[in-house]
Scaffold this motif. Structure first.
Motif, PDB file in Angstrom:
ATOM      1  N   ASP B 113       0.811  -1.217   0.000  1.00  0.00           N
ATOM      2  CA  ASP B 113       0.000   0.000   0.000  1.00  0.00           C
ATOM      3  C   ASP B 113       0.846   1.270   0.000  1.00  0.00           C
ATOM      4  OD1 ASP B 113      -2.389  -1.263  -0.120  1.00  0.00           O
ATOM      5  OD2 ASP B 113      -2.765  -1.241   2.041  1.00  0.00           O
ATOM      6  N   LEU B 114       2.077   1.156   0.540  1.00  0.00           N
ATOM      7  CA  LEU B 114       2.938   2.340   0.563  1.00  0.00           C
ATOM      8  C   LEU B 114       3.195   2.838  -0.852  1.00  0.00           C
ATOM      9  CD1 LEU B 114       5.735   1.590   3.162  1.00  0.00           C
ATOM     10  CD2 LEU B 114       3.917   3.269   3.328  1.00  0.00           C
ATOM     11  N   PHE B 115       3.321   1.888  -1.787  1.00  0.00           N
ATOM     12  CA  PHE B 115       3.645   2.263  -3.153  1.00  0.00           C
ATOM     13  C   PHE B 115       2.394   2.494  -3.983  1.00  0.00           C
ATOM     14  CE2 PHE B 115       7.208  -0.065  -1.403  1.00  0.00           C
ATOM     15  CZ  PHE B 115       8.218   0.850  -1.619  1.00  0.00           C
ATOM     16  N   LYS B 116       1.418   1.597  -3.789  1.00  0.00           N
ATOM     17  CA  LYS B 116       0.188   1.768  -4.546  1.00  0.00           C
ATOM     18  C   LYS B 116      -0.961   1.256  -3.700  1.00  0.00           C
ATOM     19  CE  LYS B 116      -1.739   1.133  -9.141  1.00  0.00           C
ATOM     20  NZ  LYS B 116      -3.040   1.466  -8.568  1.00  0.00           N
ATOM     21  N   PRO B 117      -1.726   2.178  -3.089  1.00  0.00           N
ATOM     22  CA  PRO B 117      -2.817   1.710  -2.231  1.00  0.00           C
ATOM     23  C   PRO B 117      -3.837   0.936  -3.047  1.00  0.00           C
ATOM     24  CG  PRO B 117      -2.486   4.086  -2.020  1.00  0.00           C
ATOM     25  CD  PRO B 117      -1.638   3.631  -3.161  1.00  0.00           C
TER      26      PRO B 117
END
Lengths: 754, 253
Positions: B113-117
Motif C-alpha cells: 500500500d505504501l507504493f500503490k494503495p
C-alpha cells in the motif's frame, strides 16, 4: 472513556513513599558504614535534589490546579534565577521583546530613504537601582551589587507572580478544554520562549552568581562536610512541602483544588470556580519554581539558560512517582534523585568505573530519571491519573490528500529549478527545510494519524545519523545501504522506547519520550567514543560514481550558476527523498493501515471492538515514524558532513514537535509547512535576509507562534489554508458552500462529552 | 451447543459485584434479550463478554473458551458488538468506518500500500449500508448524520466484520417510536438471515415483541429468564420494573 477505577491497591502513594524511603535508608546505612567519601557524595546531591523537588512540586501543583503537565517548569526556575540576577547585580528588570507600535512608521521612513530617522524603542531593561562604585582588585573590576538581597528577592517574587497569572490568563485558561497535545505544545512553546528571552537578554554564556544563604561548612557526623546553604535549601523545600500538604489537606481551597483535579464539577459544588483555582495554582507554582531557581543558582554560584531548565526531566520523574498528587512523595523522590545523581557522579570518577573513549561512560545521571519513569510505568500501567475534564476539541481532522502525485511532481520540479538559480544561502535554506519536512512527516504518522505524542523524534534521527557515521561508514557500507541501516537502527531504538509507551497515553507518553530523548542524547550522542568535540564525520553519498554530497563540486551537467556550495544536486537528492516519503505517507492515509490508525486515534475501545489491533497499530506507527525520522537523520548527517550531539536530542525533538504542530500535525501538507518554518529553513532565511529580523529572534517567535496556534488554530497553518481555500471556492460558486463545509469540519471537532 | 454462553460470569468494581455469577446462553440463530432497570449490569455484561472489563467465570464462544482472549481477538473471532453511544470513528467517512471493521492489515499488504494503495472492493459494504438505507451517506462524516442514523452506522459497522454473534447495546435508545419499530424489524430480519443476537434495550415493547428468549437482570443478579410470554407474567420482573408493564408498547427509553 476508560475508567481506571481498578487501581492496584498496593501502589498507593503512601506505600511508594515507604518503599522509596526504605530503599534509600538501606543504601544510606550501607554507605555510611562503609565509606565517608560516598556518604559525602550522596549528601552533596541534596542541593540539586531540593531544586528538583521544588520544580516537581511546581509541576504537581500545576497539574492539580489546571491539568497541565508543565514542561516549562524548569525553564521558569531558570528564568527566576535571571530575574534576580538582573536586579541584584545590575539593578535592572529585563523585559521580554514586546511589539513596538512605532516600528512600522520607522520602517516606512527608512524605506523612503531617511535612514537616520529614529522613534523611541520599547525599553529592554527597566533600571530600578544603579550598581555601586566599582573597586579594582587583581586587574578585574568588582562592582558592588545594585540592590540589596531582600529587595531583589521581593521584586523577583512579584514579577514571578505576575508571570504566573499571565501564563494562566493568556495561555492555559483559553486551553482548558483543549486536547492534551495542545496543552503539551503550549507548555513547549513557553519553554522555548523563556529560554529565548534569557538568551536574547543575557546571552547563553554562564553568569557568576553570589550566594544568598550562608555558605559556612557544616560538619555532619562521620566526617561529612556540607555547605550550610544546601541544608537550608533542603529545610526550605521540606517546609514548603509540609505547607502545601497542610493547605491541600485542611483548607477548603485545597479540597476544592483536589476535587477539581478529579472532576471539575466537584469544585463548583464546593463554591470555587475551577478557573479561579487554576489561576491561583499557576501563580503559586510559578513563584515556587522561580524562587527555588534563584536560591539554587546561588548555590551553584553560576547561572546559564540550560542547566536548571533541563532539571524538568528528573522533576517529571519525581512528580510521576508522586502520581501528580502527593506532595510529600514528590519531594522525597526529588531529593532522592538528586542524591543518587550526585552519587553516580562520584562513582564515575572512580578508576574501576566503565570507560568509553578514555572517559567514564557519560549520561548515567541523566539516564536515572528515565529508568525511574519506566519502572513506575511498568509497575503502575494504566492506572496513572488522567484528569476528568471534558475535552471539547480533538486533534485536527486528517484529510485524504487528493491529487498528491501531480502536486508533488509540479512542486518538486519548481523547487529543483529554484535550487539551481538561487544563491547558496537560499539553497541551504531549502535543504534545511527539506530535512525538516522529513522529520515532520514522521510526526504526522505517529502523532497526526495515531495521536501518540512523541518528544523523541530528533533523538531517533540522531541514532540513524550516528549509525551512518560510526557503523556504516566505518565498515564501508555504500550508499544507499548506509542510510537504510541507520533508519533501521532508529526503528530498533524507537520500538524499544515505544513498547513501554503502549501502556500509557496522552501526556504520560510525552513524558516518557522526552526522558528517552534526554537519555539517548546524553548516553549516545555525547558519548566521547561516538562523537567527540567535532561530532562524528559522515562521508558524502556516492552512487554509481555520481557525487551529490553538499560539498561536492558542481557537476558539469549544468554550466550555469556561480559554482558555490552547497551543491544543488544534493538539494535534488533531498527533494527526491522528500517526494517519495510524501507519497508514501499520503498512501498510508488512504490505505487500510491509515484507516486503522485514525480509528485508533478516534476511539481505542471501538477500534478494538472492530477487530483492530490497537497495540499492533501503535507499534507499526512507532516503527514507520522512526524509519522516516531515521532517513531525516541520515540526510542531516550528509548535509553537515557530520552529526553532533546538540543538533539531535531532547530540545530539538521538542522543537520539531512544535514545528510539525505549527504546520499542521495531521496532514502531509502540514508537514511541508512545518519544514518551511523550521529554524534555518526557508521562513527564517526569509525573515533574516528579506525582513532583517535577526536569527536570534526566530526561537522567540517560534515559541510565540506555537502558543498562538495551540490556542486559536489547532489545525495548523495547513488546516487554516485548507479552510480558506474551501471558503474561496465556495464564494466562487464552485464545489460545496463554505458554510456547510466549515460546519462539517467544525462538527468534526465538536465532541459531546461522554 | 450454544454459540455463546457464560457460566459464573462475575464482574467486580471496587469490591462490589456489578454482575454476579451470571449464566446465559445464546443459541445459533436466536434473538436473545437482556433487560433490567438502570444499573442492573446489562452493559457490564456485554463489556465482560467482549473482553472490555476483567471478569471471572467461563465464556464459551463458537466452541472455544475465550476468557484469555483480548477484545480484538474476540472481535476477529466473530464476536461483534455495538455501543450505547455508537462510538463511531469521527475522522473517517461512514464507508471508511465500515472498512475498518471489514479489513485486516498485514505487513506485506502495508508495504504494498505504501507504493500503490489498493482499491478495496466495497460492494459488500455498500450492500450493508443499502440494507439500512444509509448508502446515500457513505461518503459523509459521522458528525453530518442524525443521531438515529449514527446508531444505524454503528450497527452497520459491526455487521461489516461479519460477526457470528452480535451483542447490541441499546440500539434503539434515543430513537422515536417509529424508528425504533423499524430497527426492531431489521434486527429480526438479520436473525432470520442466520445471525445470533444478544440485545439490550430499555424499550420493553420492542424487546418483548421481537426476542425469542429473555434474561432479566437486577443489581447484577439474574432474576428471571424465559420466553417473552413467561417474562410478561413473572412477578419478580414486574416488581423490578415497578409496574412498568403498563408501559408496554410505549417508548420508555
Amino acid at each position: 472513556m476508560t475508567t481506571s477505577s481498578s487501581t492496584r491497591s498496593w501502589a498507593t502513594p503512601g506505600r511508594i513513599a515507604a518503599i522509596i524511603a526504605a530503599l534509600l535508608g538501606v543504601v544510606l546505612l550501607v554507605l555510611i558504614f562503609t565509606n565517608v567519601n560516598q556518604t559525602q557524595a550522596l549528601f552533596l546531591g541534596l542541593g540539586v535534589g531540593a531544586l528538583i523537588a521544588a520544580i516537581a512540586l511546581s509541576v504537581t501543583l500545576n497539574y492539580q490546579g489546571s491539568g497541565v503537565v508543565n514542561f516549562a517548569a524548569g525553564a521558569i526556575a531558570m528564568y527566576g534565577g535571571y530575574v534576580y540576577y538582573g536586579l541584584r547585580v545590575n539593578g535592572q528588570l529585563f523585559l521580554p521583546p514586546l511589539p513596538n507600535p512605532l516600528a512600522p512608521i520607522e520602517g516606512i521612513v527608512h524605506l523612503a530613504g531617511n535612514k537616520s530617522f529614529n522613534l523611541p524603542n520599547i525599553p529592554v531593561f527597566i533600571t530600578l537601582a544603579h550598581p555601586g562604585a566599582g573597586s579594582s582588585s587583581f586587574g578585574t573590576i568588582i562592582r558592588q551589587p545594585a540592590m540589596p538581597v531582600w529587595l531583589a528577592l521581593l521584586i523577583s517574587a512579584g514579577v514571578l507572580a505576575i508571570l504566573g497569572l499571565l501564563f494562566h490568563l493568556l495561555i492555559f485558561r483559553p486551553l482548558r478544554n483543549a486536547p492534551v497535545l495542545a496543552k503539551v505544545v503550549a507548555s513547549v512553546g513557553l519553554f522555548i520562549i523563556m529560554q529565548a528571552i534569557v538568551v536574547l537578554r543575557f546571552t547563553s554564556s554562564a553568569k557568576a552568581v553570589t550566594s544568598i544563604l550562608p555558605t559556612s561548612p557544616t560538619h555532619l557526623p562521620r566526617g561529612v562536610t556540607l555547605p550550610s546553604d544546601q541544608l537550608y535549601l533542603v529545610g526550605i523545600v521540606v517546609l514548603v512541602t509540609l505547607g502545601l500538604w497542610a493547605l491541600f489537606r485542611y483548607t477548603r481551597f485545597g479540597l476544592a483544588t483536589r476535587a477539581a483535579a478529579e472532576n471539575e464539577k466537584g469544585a463548583i459544588v464546593l463554591g470555587y470556580s475551577p478557573d479561579f483555582l487554576a489561576g491561583v495554582n499557576w501563580v503559586a507554582s510559578t513563584v515556587l519554581a522561580g524562587m527555588f531557581g534563584i536560591l539554587a543558582a546561588a548555590i551553584n554560584q553560576s547561572l546559564d539558560p540550560i542547566t536548571i531548565t533541563l532539571l524538568i526531566v528528573p522533576a517529571l520523574a519525581a512528580s510521576l512517582l508522586g502520581r501528580f498528587n502527593s506532595f510529600i512523595v514528590t519531594m522525597l523522590a526529588g531529593l532522592g534523585i538528586g542524591m543518587l545523581s550526585s552519587w553516580i557522579q562520584y562513582l564515575s570518577g572512580q578508576s574501576w568505573f566503565p570507560k568509553a573513549g578514555g572517559q567514564p561512560i557519560p549520561g548515567l545521571t541523566q539516564a536515572l530519571p528515565f529508568v525511574i519513569i519506566i519502572i513506575v510505568l511498568v509497575l503502575r500501567g494504566k492506572s496513572l491519573p488522567t484528569r476528568g475534564s471534558v475535552e471539547t476539541v480533538k486533534l485536527p481532522f486528517a484529510p485524504r490528500a487528493r491529487g498528491a502525485v501531480p502536486t508533488s511532481l509540479i512542486g518538486g520540479v519548481a523547487v529543483a529549478v529554484i535550487l539551481f538559480v538561487t544563491s547558496p544561502d537560499w539553497r541551504l535554506a531549502i535543504v534545511n527545510s527539506l530535512v525538516g519536512v522529513v522529520i515532520c512527516l514522521s510526526l504526522v504518522v505517529l502523532t497526526g494519524y495515531v495521536g501518540q505524542i512523541s518528544l523523541m523524534q530528533m533523538a531517533l534521527a540522531g541514532i540513524s545519523g550516528f549509525t551512518l557515521s560510526k557503523i556504516a561508514d566505518a565498515h564501508h557500507i555504500p550508499f544507499p545501504f548506509g542510510p537504510i541501516l541507520g533508519a533501521v537502527a532508529a526503528v530498533a531504538v524507537g520500538l524499544i522506547a515505544g513498547v513501554p509507551a503502549l501502556r500509557v497515553r496522552g501526556v504520560n507518553l510525552a513524558v516518557v519520550t522526552f526522558a528517552a530523548a534526554v537519555t539517548i542524547e546524553q548516553m549516545v550522542f555525547a558519548n566521547p567514543a561516538w562523537s567527540g568535540l567535532k561530532g562524528a564525520i559522515v562521508a558524502p553519498p556516492r552512487l554509481f560514481g555520481l557525487k551529490f554530497g553538499p560539498n561536492d563540486s558542481w557537476s558539469k551537467l549544468f554550466g550555469g550558476g556561480e559554482g558555490l556550495l552547497p551543491n544543488p544536486w544534493f538539494g535534488v537528492f533531498c527533494l527526491v527523498v522528500v517526494i517519495l516519503l510524501i507519497l508514501a505517507v499520503v498512501n498510508i492515509r488512504s490505505s487500510r493501515v491509515g484507516r486503522h490508525m485514525l480509528a485508533v486515534r478516534a476511539n481505542e475501545r471501538a477500534a478494538a471492538a472492530a477487530g483492530v489491533s490497537v497495540s499492533g497499530t501503535k507499534i507499526l506507527a512507532f516503527g514507520v515514524a522512526a524509519f522516516i525520522a531515521g532517513l531525516g537523520g541520515a540526510l542531516s548527517g550528509y548535509r553537515f558532513g557530520s552529526v553532533t550531539a546538540d543538533y539531535f536530542g531532547a530540545i530539538p525533538s521538542m522543537l520539531f514537535l512544535a514545528f510539525a504542530y505549527l504546520g499542521g500535525i495531521s496532514s502531509v501538507s502540514g508537514a511541508v509547512v512545518g519544514g518551511i518554518i523550521v529554524s534555518g529553513g526557508i521562513l527564517t532565511t526569509f525573515m533574516s535576509h528579506v525582513l532583517g529580523i535577526p536569527e536570534t529572534y526566530t526561537l522567540f517567535l517560534a515559541g510565540l507562534g506555537l502558543i498562538t496556534m495551540a490556542i486559536f488554530n489547532p489545525k495548523g497553518v495547513a488546516g487554516a489554508l485548507r479552510d480558506s481555500g474551501h471558503a474561496i471556492k465556495g464564494r466562487l460558486g464552485r464545489g460545496t458552500t463554505p458554510k456547510a463545509d466549515a460546519e462539517a469540519e467544525a462538527g468534526v471537532h465538536a465532541k459531546v462529552g461522554a | 451447543m450454544a454459540i455463546l454462553s457464560s457460566s459464573g460470569l462475575t464482574v467486580t468494581f471496587g469490591g462490589k459485584n456489578a454482575v454476579e455469577s451470571l449464566d446465559l446462553k445464546v443459541e445459533q440463530g436466536q434473538l436473545v434479550g437482556l433487560i433490567g432497570p438502570n444499573g442492573a449490569g446489562k452493559t457490564t455484561t456485554i463489556d465482560a463478554l467482549t473482553g472490555f472489563v476483567p471478569a471471572r467465570g467461563v465464556v464459551t464462544f463458537d466452541g472455544k473458551e475465550i476468557e484469555s482472549q483480548s477484545s480484538t481477538q474476540r472481535a476477529r473471532g466473530g464476536l461483534g458488538r455495538t455501543w450505547q453511544s455508537s462510538e463511531l470513528f469521527d475522522d473517517l467517512t461512514i464507508l471508511e468506518n465500515l472498512q475498518v471493521a471489514a479489513e485486516r492489515v498485514t505487513v506485506g499488504g502495508f508495504i504494498r500500500d505504501l507504493f500503490k494503495p489498493r482499491n478495496d472492493d466495497v460492494s459488500e459494504l455498500m450492500a450493508i449500508l443499502a440494507s439500512l438505507d444509509l448508502d446515500h451517506s457513505a461518503h459523509l462524516l459521522p458528525t453530518e448524520l442524525s443521531h438515529g442514523q449514527r446508531k444505524l452506522v454503528g450497527v452497520a459497522r459491526s455487521l461489516a466484520a461479519k460477526p457470528k454473534v452480535l451483542l447490541m447495546d441499546e440500539p434503539a435508545a434515543g430513537l422515536d417510536t417509529e424508528e425504533s419499530q423499524e430497527l426492531g424489524t431489521r434486527i429480526r430480519g438479520l436473525v432470520d438471515g442466520g445471525l445470533s443476537v444478544l440485545l439490550i434495550d430499555h424499550d420493553m415493547g420492542l424487546v418483548l415483541t421481537i426476542c425469542d428468549y429473555l434474561y432479566v437482570l437486577d443489581f447484577g443478579q439474574l432474576i428471571a429468564e424465559g420466553t417473552p410470554a413467561e417474562i410478561r407474567a413473572d412477578e419478580k420482573v414486574i416488581g423490578a420494573y415497578l409496574g412498568q408493564r403498563h408501559a408496554e408498547g410505549e417508548n420508555d427509553g
